[in-house]
Design a protein around this motif. Sequence first.
Motif, PDB file in Angstrom:
ATOM      1  N   PHE A  11       0.733  -1.143  -0.394  1.00  0.00           N
ATOM      2  CA  PHE A  11      -0.084   0.481   0.237  1.00  0.00           C
ATOM      3  C   PHE A  11       1.346   1.112   0.019  1.00  0.00           C
ATOM      4  O   PHE A  11       2.009   1.246   0.425  1.00  0.00           O
ATOM      5  CB  PHE A  11      -0.930  -0.288   0.696  1.00  0.00           C
ATOM      6  CG  PHE A  11      -0.174   0.074   2.760  1.00  0.00           C
ATOM      7  CD1 PHE A  11       0.186   0.814   3.917  1.00  0.00           C
ATOM      8  CD2 PHE A  11       0.110  -1.443   3.033  1.00  0.00           C
ATOM      9  CE1 PHE A  11       1.536   0.529   4.483  1.00  0.00           C
ATOM     10  CE2 PHE A  11       0.850  -2.341   3.798  1.00  0.00           C
ATOM     11  CZ  PHE A  11       1.363  -1.581   4.992  1.00  0.00           C
ATOM     12  N   GLY A  54       0.610  -0.086  11.230  1.00  0.00           N
ATOM     13  CA  GLY A  54      -0.151  -1.218  11.230  1.00  0.00           C
ATOM     14  C   GLY A  54      -1.067  -1.113  11.479  1.00  0.00           C
ATOM     15  O   GLY A  54      -2.012  -1.935  11.188  1.00  0.00           O
ATOM     16  N   PRO A  73       0.486   3.424   6.362  1.00  0.00           N
ATOM     17  CA  PRO A  73      -0.902   3.776   5.259  1.00  0.00           C
ATOM     18  C   PRO A  73      -0.444   5.525   5.105  1.00  0.00           C
ATOM     19  O   PRO A  73      -1.091   5.418   5.972  1.00  0.00           O
ATOM     20  CB  PRO A  73      -1.613   2.763   4.516  1.00  0.00           C
ATOM     21  CG  PRO A  73      -1.459   1.950   6.635  1.00  0.00           C
ATOM     22  CD  PRO A  73      -0.480   2.564   7.518  1.00  0.00           C
ATOM     23  N   SER A 119       3.567  -2.703  15.207  1.00  0.00           N
ATOM     24  CA  SER A 119       2.172  -3.060  15.188  1.00  0.00           C
ATOM     25  C   SER A 119       2.130  -3.447  14.506  1.00  0.00           C
ATOM     26  O   SER A 119       1.033  -4.285  13.709  1.00  0.00           O
ATOM     27  CB  SER A 119       1.976  -1.950  16.357  1.00  0.00           C
ATOM     28  OG  SER A 119       1.678  -1.562  17.161  1.00  0.00           O
ATOM     29  N   GLU A 120       3.020  -3.343  12.711  1.00  0.00           N
ATOM     30  CA  GLU A 120       2.268  -3.082  11.531  1.00  0.00           C
ATOM     31  C   GLU A 120       2.245  -5.357  11.552  1.00  0.00           C
ATOM     32  O   GLU A 120       2.672  -5.041  10.519  1.00  0.00           O
ATOM     33  CB  GLU A 120       3.238  -2.716  10.386  1.00  0.00           C
ATOM     34  CG  GLU A 120       4.699  -2.541  10.389  1.00  0.00           C
ATOM     35  CD  GLU A 120       5.737  -1.842  11.842  1.00  0.00           C
ATOM     36  OE1 GLU A 120       5.402  -2.169  13.049  1.00  0.00           O
ATOM     37  OE2 GLU A 120       6.437  -1.649  11.422  1.00  0.00           O
ATOM     38  N   PRO A 177       5.221 -15.069   9.191  1.00  0.00           N
ATOM     39  CA  PRO A 177       5.519 -15.080   7.198  1.00  0.00           C
ATOM     40  C   PRO A 177       3.904 -16.039   7.435  1.00  0.00           C
ATOM     41  O   PRO A 177       3.264 -16.153   6.282  1.00  0.00           O
ATOM     42  CB  PRO A 177       6.644 -15.862   7.679  1.00  0.00           C
ATOM     43  CG  PRO A 177       7.571 -15.315   7.872  1.00  0.00           C
ATOM     44  CD  PRO A 177       6.923 -15.122   9.174  1.00  0.00           C
ATOM     45  N   LEU A 197      -1.880 -11.681   4.389  1.00  0.00           N
ATOM     46  CA  LEU A 197      -2.278  -9.935   4.539  1.00  0.00           C
ATOM     47  C   LEU A 197      -3.139  -9.100   4.974  1.00  0.00           C
ATOM     48  O   LEU A 197      -4.157  -9.956   5.163  1.00  0.00           O
ATOM     49  CB  LEU A 197      -1.014  -9.729   3.501  1.00  0.00           C
ATOM     50  CG  LEU A 197      -0.017  -9.869   3.085  1.00  0.00           C
ATOM     51  CD1 LEU A 197       0.432  -9.856   1.580  1.00  0.00           C
ATOM     52  CD2 LEU A 197       1.088  -9.225   3.557  1.00  0.00           C
ATOM     53  N   PRO A 204      -5.217  -5.309   5.741  1.00  0.00           N
ATOM     54  CA  PRO A 204      -5.038  -3.732   5.210  1.00  0.00           C
ATOM     55  C   PRO A 204      -3.716  -2.581   6.758  1.00  0.00           C
ATOM     56  O   PRO A 204      -3.455  -3.283   7.584  1.00  0.00           O
ATOM     57  CB  PRO A 204      -6.013  -2.681   5.568  1.00  0.00           C
ATOM     58  CG  PRO A 204      -6.542  -4.072   4.888  1.00  0.00           C
ATOM     59  CD  PRO A 204      -6.650  -5.088   5.893  1.00  0.00           C
ATOM     60  N   GLY A 205      -2.424  -2.410   5.869  1.00  0.00           N
ATOM     61  CA  GLY A 205      -1.871  -1.616   7.061  1.00  0.00           C
ATOM     62  C   GLY A 205      -0.825  -2.852   7.341  1.00  0.00           C
ATOM     63  O   GLY A 205       0.763  -1.708   7.649  1.00  0.00           O
ATOM     64  N   LYS A 206      -0.988  -3.922   7.026  1.00  0.00           N
ATOM     65  CA  LYS A 206       0.727  -4.496   7.343  1.00  0.00           C
ATOM     66  C   LYS A 206       1.378  -5.677   6.738  1.00  0.00           C
ATOM     67  O   LYS A 206       0.663  -5.265   5.778  1.00  0.00           O
ATOM     68  CB  LYS A 206      -0.619  -6.176   8.617  1.00  0.00           C
ATOM     69  CG  LYS A 206      -1.630  -5.704   9.127  1.00  0.00           C
ATOM     70  CD  LYS A 206      -1.452  -5.410  10.936  1.00  0.00           C
ATOM     71  CE  LYS A 206      -2.273  -5.320  11.468  1.00  0.00           C
ATOM     72  NZ  LYS A 206      -2.243  -4.780  13.025  1.00  0.00           N
ATOM     73  N   ILE A 207       2.789  -5.559   7.094  1.00  0.00           N
ATOM     74  CA  ILE A 207       3.274  -5.895   6.136  1.00  0.00           C
ATOM     75  C   ILE A 207       4.248  -6.722   7.015  1.00  0.00           C
ATOM     76  O   ILE A 207       4.143  -7.324   8.322  1.00  0.00           O
ATOM     77  CB  ILE A 207       4.718  -4.883   6.253  1.00  0.00           C
ATOM     78  CG1 ILE A 207       5.688  -4.257   7.226  1.00  0.00           C
ATOM     79  CG2 ILE A 207       3.890  -3.736   5.441  1.00  0.00           C
ATOM     80  CD1 ILE A 207       6.936  -3.987   7.307  1.00  0.00           C
ATOM     81  N   ARG A 208       4.995  -8.202   6.071  1.00  0.00           N
ATOM     82  CA  ARG A 208       5.315  -8.975   6.759  1.00  0.00           C
ATOM     83  C   ARG A 208       6.591  -8.955   7.729  1.00  0.00           C
ATOM     84  O   ARG A 208       7.598  -8.083   6.851  1.00  0.00           O
ATOM     85  CB  ARG A 208       5.364 -10.273   5.967  1.00  0.00           C
ATOM     86  CG  ARG A 208       4.277 -11.167   5.630  1.00  0.00           C
ATOM     87  CD  ARG A 208       4.217 -12.175   5.069  1.00  0.00           C
ATOM     88  NE  ARG A 208       2.930 -12.816   5.141  1.00  0.00           N
ATOM     89  CZ  ARG A 208       2.666 -12.945   3.659  1.00  0.00           C
ATOM     90  NH1 ARG A 208       2.730 -12.878   2.689  1.00  0.00           N
ATOM     91  NH2 ARG A 208       1.253 -13.462   2.708  1.00  0.00           N
ATOM     92  N   ASN A 209       6.933  -9.470   9.176  1.00  0.00           N
ATOM     93  CA  ASN A 209       7.581  -9.714   9.448  1.00  0.00           C
ATOM     94  C   ASN A 209       9.276 -10.303   8.815  1.00  0.00           C
ATOM     95  O   ASN A 209       9.779 -11.086   8.483  1.00  0.00           O
ATOM     96  CB  ASN A 209       8.257 -10.216  11.047  1.00  0.00           C
ATOM     97  CG  ASN A 209       9.225  -9.932  11.576  1.00  0.00           C
ATOM     98  OD1 ASN A 209      10.064  -9.117  11.147  1.00  0.00           O
ATOM     99  ND2 ASN A 209       9.340 -10.746  13.293  1.00  0.00           N
ATOM    100  N   SER A 210       9.408  -9.067   8.394  1.00  0.00           N
ATOM    101  CA  SER A 210      11.047 -10.351   7.295  1.00  0.00           C
ATOM    102  C   SER A 210      12.293  -9.363   7.993  1.00  0.00           C
ATOM    103  O   SER A 210      13.664 -10.683   7.739  1.00  0.00           O
ATOM    104  CB  SER A 210      11.567  -9.472   6.081  1.00  0.00           C
ATOM    105  OG  SER A 210      11.826  -7.900   5.762  1.00  0.00           O
TER     106      SER A 210
END
Lengths: 429, 429
Positions: free
Chosen positions: A52, A87, A107, B195-196, B200, B204, B206-212
């Motif tokens: 996003f 998040g 976002p 918090s985002e 893995p 997914l 909204p507003g979140k991303i995976r912890n890489s």
Amino acid sequence: MLEKRTPIAVGEAVKRVMQYATEGKVEQVDITESYGRYVAEDIAADQDVPAFDRSPYDGFAIRAIDSAVASAENPVAFEVVGTIGAGFVFDELVEPGQAVRIMTGAPIPAGCDAVVMLELTKGYEADDKTYMTIKRAFAAGTNISYRGEDVKQGAVLVKKGTYINPGVSALLATFGYAQVPVFVKPVIGVIATGSELLEPHEALAPGKIRNSNAYMMLAQIERAGATAKYYGKLSDDLAVCIEAVKKAMAEVDCLITTGGVSVGDFDYLPAIYEAIGADVLFNKVAQRPGSVTTVAQCDGQLLFGLSGNPSACYVGFELYTKPVIKAALGSQAPHLRREKAALGVDFKKPNPFTRFVRSTVTVTDGKLVATPSGFDKSSAVSSLADANAFIVLPGGTRGYEAGMQIDVLLLEDTNGSAWPWDNIVPSYR
Amino acid sequence: MLEKRTPIAVGEAVKRVMQYATEGKVEQVDITESYGRYVAEDIAADQDVPAFDRSPYDGFAIRAIDSAVASAENPVAFEVVGTIGAGFVFDELVEPGQAVRIMTGAPIPAGCDAVVMLELTKGYEADDKTYMTIKRAFAAGTNISYRGEDVKQGAVLVKKGTYINPGVSALLATFGYAQVPVFVKPVIGVIATGSELLEPHEALAPGKIRNSNAYMMLAQIERAGATAKYYGKLSDDLAVCIEAVKKAMAEVDCLITTGGVSVGDFDYLPAIYEAIGADVLFNKVAQRPGSVTTVAQCDGQLLFGLSGNPSACYVGFELYTKPVIKAALGSQAPHLRREKAALGVDFKKPNPFTRFVRSTVTVTDGKLVATPSGFDKSSAVSSLADANAFIVLPGGTRGYEAGMQIDVLLLEDTNGSAWPWDNIVPSYR
């Protein structure tokens, strides 16, 4: 009594071996166990990255148009109508004159098209409301990381056969690979031969030496990405040897024997190959060390008969066994990585055979320099510890001087070469 | 509200961290488990190598003087009085005119001082005795590997802190190290914050991303030679966070947190450090990415507060955490290996801060060439997969052109640098 053997060129020998190389099976491992393995399929993005439009900084999301008239003399005030942590999602539309406090990674709220860094704003309170002012205009798009600008959904990011390094781990996590498809490590058996051999825990005795080759190869096998299985030392009894080889072959993908491959009365290997019905691909190569390197196949299973000499054994593994392992791990470049380097010292010896000199490659002022590790007797165990490359000196040459450009094959490398053997002049004696 | 932080130079930051680096404990592992570990003491030869005068070839051991008159016209015949296989000893004295059939690696029998290769001899039988003839003279010492000519007893062959590669494994076996003293791998804990973050396996949202970052660092920790312990993601509740950090600290040698280190409302890290009584060594470094990298110590235990930004996190680990791990493993060169390379492309951006650009170093015609991996946005996960180096661009410079010589720090390397930070111009904003 003395068997005649016809030497073949290294490239030809490698080709014969690689006819029997096959890609390995696939297994799923937890991402936390996947470092150092090789991915067994192309890894594609399951989403855009960013997924996003998001803020790369802490600051305020605004409508850029509202900032158009801002200047040091004429600061523009925005009413701060909310806060978005990473998040979270701001689910209202931002109206003219409004701003939203936004954290790194959060976002961009609907209506906004720019982010002002926190440092460039000044906050105040009035009438129970929160405001911030800015002193210059911001163009639309300022400080926005747009959806897909790093990676587009569907893009192949990691090719099948790639070594999993920390960067690849990050990609696997990003795209949801909690379980990672990797190639099963091939299992490589090692059998030592030689009445003279003692294991490391045994005390020295007259005429005996400790078995260093087997332990060296266990490490070489691991470095190449496979699993090693050590069967110990073969008995001096031929019938027992044949049974031991058969048993090991049933448990491994490839079997390496060391020693027993010279032309001599006490060497059983040809007899063993005959007894199990193995087809010898070659038993003499135009190279030093390792000229008596032998490879055979039995129903497609490869048997490597490496020299009992430590240097020859080391070279034989890296030239012939390692690419078979890498091919099983999906590599498109399974051979040792070949590069140019400057020779660090004179190497005056004339060179009737293609020679692989264990060497240490260093970098001086941005250039690779290759220096033979220790003196170059093929029995010299001590020269192997520092070696990270072979210098390749083609046969038929008269010696080299320091500074001349030569070929090197790199040993501590996961990239490899697709085919390093062209334009290395072969030599036949 | 906005905390003021004073940036320090990278070298100064590394120095502050290294004050708390300590050498690790020692454990004994089986030689078959020792590949890739670091030896914990100097490894010395427990014997000469060779341990006795031996034959490097299959052939016949003779008294050189007996061959003095041999020629094509006047071949000299020797009576073959025995055979010595490798591992056996011939216990009689060889008399004038006698020879002993000898295998590669077997001890030279008493009385003999040369070996004639099998190929240069011709055998025959007469009067129930075996003979062989030679057609030229051989000097004393021909084809004899002398006791100690490779390694003298007592010589230190591998220094404490050396990475165990296959050549080192061979030495360990040769000198009887069935058990190998190695440094215990330090245990490095990883805690993610944000918090985002999704793991893995999570879908997914909204507003979140995976912890890489966490998975990337688990691989970085393994690459550096340590053991990683992942504690998952911290709760958004400060009291819970403090307890989680305390619990982790009790179980690990060093603790890494990612995220939560920016100057923002939602970042708990300073509060956590305060709560546990940690002493912040620095919280701002004159570098990009990773300017907010924070390191603290608590009773001598190091806490690394790395950025939540993947590139900054990656750089922070390699610059500050990795040398602590390498020091625990006994390295005298614990820092990233620094070399010169040619810049592969223009890098026109003016450069107010010392910049670490994730890059791919390749070799062209024997010279290192460094090219930034992918485009250089600090959010770009995709650029990390190919990276094997950082290009170091000192702060205060105006941009670079392709072909210019720059410094690189190599990531896939076990040698390291003793101290790479001199003559890299620091920058303060």
